[in-house]
Scaffold this motif. Structure first.
Motif, PDB file in Angstrom:
ATOM      1  N   THR A  57       0.851  -1.197   0.000  1.00  0.00           N
ATOM      2  CA  THR A  57       0.000   0.000   0.000  1.00  0.00           C
ATOM      3  C   THR A  57       0.884   1.245   0.000  1.00  0.00           C
ATOM      4  O   THR A  57       1.829   1.339   0.781  1.00  0.00           O
ATOM      5  CB  THR A  57      -0.909   0.016   1.236  1.00  0.00           C
ATOM      6  OG1 THR A  57      -1.721  -1.152   1.220  1.00  0.00           O
ATOM      7  CG2 THR A  57      -1.810   1.238   1.238  1.00  0.00           C
ATOM      8  N   PHE A  58       0.574   2.148  -0.916  1.00  0.00           N
ATOM      9  CA  PHE A  58       1.335   3.395  -1.037  1.00  0.00           C
ATOM     10  C   PHE A  58       0.674   4.448  -0.160  1.00  0.00           C
ATOM     11  O   PHE A  58      -0.312   5.078  -0.548  1.00  0.00           O
ATOM     12  CB  PHE A  58       1.390   3.829  -2.497  1.00  0.00           C
ATOM     13  CG  PHE A  58       2.149   5.099  -2.750  1.00  0.00           C
ATOM     14  CD1 PHE A  58       3.388   5.330  -2.165  1.00  0.00           C
ATOM     15  CD2 PHE A  58       1.641   6.062  -3.599  1.00  0.00           C
ATOM     16  CE1 PHE A  58       4.102   6.496  -2.416  1.00  0.00           C
ATOM     17  CE2 PHE A  58       2.333   7.235  -3.857  1.00  0.00           C
ATOM     18  CZ  PHE A  58       3.571   7.447  -3.259  1.00  0.00           C
ATOM     19  N   GLU A  59       1.188   4.612   1.060  1.00  0.00           N
ATOM     20  CA  GLU A  59       0.654   5.618   1.977  1.00  0.00           C
ATOM     21  C   GLU A  59       1.277   6.961   1.616  1.00  0.00           C
ATOM     22  O   GLU A  59       2.491   7.138   1.751  1.00  0.00           O
ATOM     23  CB  GLU A  59       0.965   5.248   3.418  1.00  0.00           C
ATOM     24  CG  GLU A  59       0.266   3.983   3.862  1.00  0.00           C
ATOM     25  CD  GLU A  59       0.511   3.675   5.328  1.00  0.00           C
ATOM     26  OE1 GLU A  59       1.032   4.543   6.050  1.00  0.00           O
ATOM     27  OE2 GLU A  59       0.167   2.561   5.734  1.00  0.00           O
ATOM     28  N   HIS A  60       0.442   7.871   1.139  1.00  0.00           N
ATOM     29  CA  HIS A  60       0.975   9.164   0.731  1.00  0.00           C
ATOM     30  C   HIS A  60      -0.072  10.255   0.839  1.00  0.00           C
ATOM     31  O   HIS A  60      -1.262   9.988   1.021  1.00  0.00           O
ATOM     32  CB  HIS A  60       1.514   9.094  -0.692  1.00  0.00           C
ATOM     33  CG  HIS A  60       0.458   8.879  -1.742  1.00  0.00           C
ATOM     34  ND1 HIS A  60      -0.254   7.721  -1.869  1.00  0.00           N
ATOM     35  CD2 HIS A  60      -0.001   9.706  -2.698  1.00  0.00           C
ATOM     36  CE1 HIS A  60      -1.109   7.825  -2.868  1.00  0.00           C
ATOM     37  NE2 HIS A  60      -0.977   9.033  -3.392  1.00  0.00           N
ATOM     38  N   LEU A  61       0.413  11.458   0.742  1.00  0.00           N
ATOM     39  CA  LEU A  61      -0.414  12.660   0.738  1.00  0.00           C
ATOM     40  C   LEU A  61      -0.129  13.416  -0.546  1.00  0.00           C
ATOM     41  O   LEU A  61       0.940  13.269  -1.134  1.00  0.00           O
ATOM     42  CB  LEU A  61      -0.068  13.570   1.921  1.00  0.00           C
ATOM     43  CG  LEU A  61      -0.145  12.959   3.319  1.00  0.00           C
ATOM     44  CD1 LEU A  61       0.518  13.890   4.328  1.00  0.00           C
ATOM     45  CD2 LEU A  61      -1.582  12.722   3.693  1.00  0.00           C
ATOM     46  N   VAL A  62      -1.083  14.239  -0.962  1.00  0.00           N
ATOM     47  CA  VAL A  62      -0.842  15.155  -2.074  1.00  0.00           C
ATOM     48  C   VAL A  62      -0.869  16.564  -1.498  1.00  0.00           C
ATOM     49  O   VAL A  62      -1.805  16.947  -0.792  1.00  0.00           O
ATOM     50  CB  VAL A  62      -1.885  14.993  -3.201  1.00  0.00           C
ATOM     51  CG1 VAL A  62      -1.764  16.121  -4.211  1.00  0.00           C
ATOM     52  CG2 VAL A  62      -1.719  13.659  -3.880  1.00  0.00           C
ATOM     53  N   TYR A  63       0.181  17.314  -1.773  1.00  0.00           N
ATOM     54  CA  TYR A  63       0.284  18.695  -1.337  1.00  0.00           C
ATOM     55  C   TYR A  63      -0.123  19.590  -2.495  1.00  0.00           C
ATOM     56  O   TYR A  63       0.322  19.402  -3.628  1.00  0.00           O
ATOM     57  CB  TYR A  63       1.727  19.006  -0.912  1.00  0.00           C
ATOM     58  CG  TYR A  63       1.945  20.447  -0.533  1.00  0.00           C
ATOM     59  CD1 TYR A  63       1.384  20.966   0.624  1.00  0.00           C
ATOM     60  CD2 TYR A  63       2.717  21.285  -1.325  1.00  0.00           C
ATOM     61  CE1 TYR A  63       1.588  22.285   0.979  1.00  0.00           C
ATOM     62  CE2 TYR A  63       2.926  22.605  -0.976  1.00  0.00           C
ATOM     63  CZ  TYR A  63       2.358  23.095   0.177  1.00  0.00           C
ATOM     64  OH  TYR A  63       2.554  24.408   0.523  1.00  0.00           O
ATOM     65  N   HIS A  64      -0.988  20.565  -2.220  1.00  0.00           N
ATOM     66  CA  HIS A  64      -1.465  21.486  -3.250  1.00  0.00           C
ATOM     67  C   HIS A  64      -1.210  22.909  -2.775  1.00  0.00           C
ATOM     68  O   HIS A  64      -1.582  23.286  -1.665  1.00  0.00           O
ATOM     69  CB  HIS A  64      -2.955  21.268  -3.498  1.00  0.00           C
ATOM     70  CG  HIS A  64      -3.492  22.062  -4.629  1.00  0.00           C
ATOM     71  ND1 HIS A  64      -4.767  22.551  -4.636  1.00  0.00           N
ATOM     72  CD2 HIS A  64      -2.944  22.461  -5.796  1.00  0.00           C
ATOM     73  CE1 HIS A  64      -4.981  23.218  -5.762  1.00  0.00           C
ATOM     74  NE2 HIS A  64      -3.885  23.184  -6.475  1.00  0.00           N
TER      75      HIS A  64
END
Length: 97
Positions: free
Chosen positions: A67-74
């Motif tokens: 599982t790719f645990e990640h966030l997207v920053y905008h």
């Protein structure tokens, strides 16, 4: 007869509103449906930006079976509306610490 038909109502025929119409208008303003409120904004160059992180782990993306645990920053500059997004490989606990 005075030359007027019996169906003519003086208040409506002359374009004047009577007490009932005024009360209905007042009621609509004070008790009627909610009105949309709009606050105009003035954006000055170089003054404001907006940024946020979005948790993307719930999408279930996997890399090599993990599982790719990640966030997207905008990030957005509000005057020009220029923006940038970037995936981060850190967890939310790393960022909040």
């Amino acid at each position: 007869m005075n030359g007027c038909s019996g169906n003519t109502r003086v208040g409506l025929a002359t374009g004047r509103s009577g007490p009932l119409q005024r009360r209905i208008k007042l009621w609509r303003v004070t008790e009627g449906p909610s009105q949309e409120v709009y606050f105009g904004q003035v954006h000055v160059p170089g003054r404001l930006c907006a940024s946020d992180f979005t948790h993307m782990t719930e999408l279930g993306i996997t890399l090599a079976g993990q599982t790719f645990e990640h966030l997207v920053y905008h990030f957005v500059l509000t005057y020009s509306n220029s923006d940038r997004q970037q995936a981060t490989h850190r967890s939310a606990s790393d960022i909040q610490a």
